[in-house]
Scaffold this motif. Structure first.
Motif: not given
Length: 248
Positions: A108-119, A147-152, A229-235
């Motif tokens: 959760a915290f890594i996903a949140l940090s990725a969203f903040l970074a994209i902003l 987590a099987g999630m290299p993306g964040p 914008i789509c990228v940001g929304l998904v993140l």
């Protein structure tokens, strides 16, 4: 065949829909399949099996377009891939010995940090310090195993820079394909890779192939700003969902 027997018809339908939808997002944005698919698969499978099954699907779809990815990826992708290969086994081992509750909080915290970074404001095309590239590779590898999630870590690194959309997408998808391959090799080495996961992957792959194809077609019809914008929304959606699950 116990794994297939325990995966009821309703769960299979839900998994097919999730596979299609997550693959569409992958084709549209260049990432997102694992972020969206792993939580759905984890409703019927163990977190470890959900991660490994998603890795199979990521490898399958990546190999189907490997020539385009090799042609369009940035050189930095290879540095990240090498570091992912080194650190993925560590992440997978940590997942095998920690509780699901702790794993959800970390994700959760890594996903949140990725969203903040994209902003953050977009950086220049050549603005990728070796230390930054290295840290992205290490974090991506740990997230692949855990987590099987290299993306964040990877998405803000490429989308946040002023480079062509197709370069960003090809770089990210090449990294994700190699990261998923590393995840499967690590799972086999650790003795946690179930052979029946291949059958589930084959069952879900047609939905992934169709969704990815439609996503790619949609991506070519939208403006660059709309794509970002789509990228940001998904993140953002992934970060919110991860936080809700971690705090629930």
């Amino acid at each position: 065949m116990e794994l297939l027997a325990g995966y009821g018809s309703a769960a299979i339908v839900a998994a097919l829909l999730a596979a299609f939808g997550s693959a569409f997002v992958r084709g549209l944005t260049g990432f997102g399949m694992a972020i969206l698919l792993v939580p759905v698969l984890a409703l019927a499978l163990s977190p470890l099996d959900a991660v490994l099954l998603t890795n199979f699907l990521s490898v399958f779809i990546g190999l189907s377009e490997i020539r385009r990815l090799l042609r369009g990826a940035e050189r930095s992708a290879w540095v990240i891939i090498a570091l992912v290969a080194l650190t993925t086994p560590v992440g997978l081992y940590l997942l095998s010995v920690t509780s699901p509750a702790l794993a959800r909080v970390v994700i959760a915290f890594i996903a949140l940090s990725a969203f903040l970074a994209i902003l953050l404001p977009r950086r220049g095309a050549l603005d990728h310090h070796p230390a930054t590239t290295g840290s992205v590779g290490v974090m991506s590898g740990l997230m692949t195993g855990y987590a099987g999630m290299p993306g964040p870590p990877v998405v803000p690194y490429y989308v946040g820079r002023d480079i062509p959309r197709e370069t960003a997408k090809a770089s990210m998808l090449l990294i994700f394909t190699c990261a998923s391959t590393t995840g499967l090799v690590s799972g086999a080495a650790l003795g946690v890779l179930e052979a029946t996961l291949v059958l589930l992957a084959v069952l879900l792959f047609p939905a992934v192939l169709l969704g990815n194809w439609l996503g790619n077609k949609a991506s070519g019809r939208i403006a660059d700003r709309t794509w970002r914008i789509c990228v940001g929304l998904v993140l953002g959606a992934a970060a919110v969902a991860a936080l809700v699950k971690a705090l629930g």
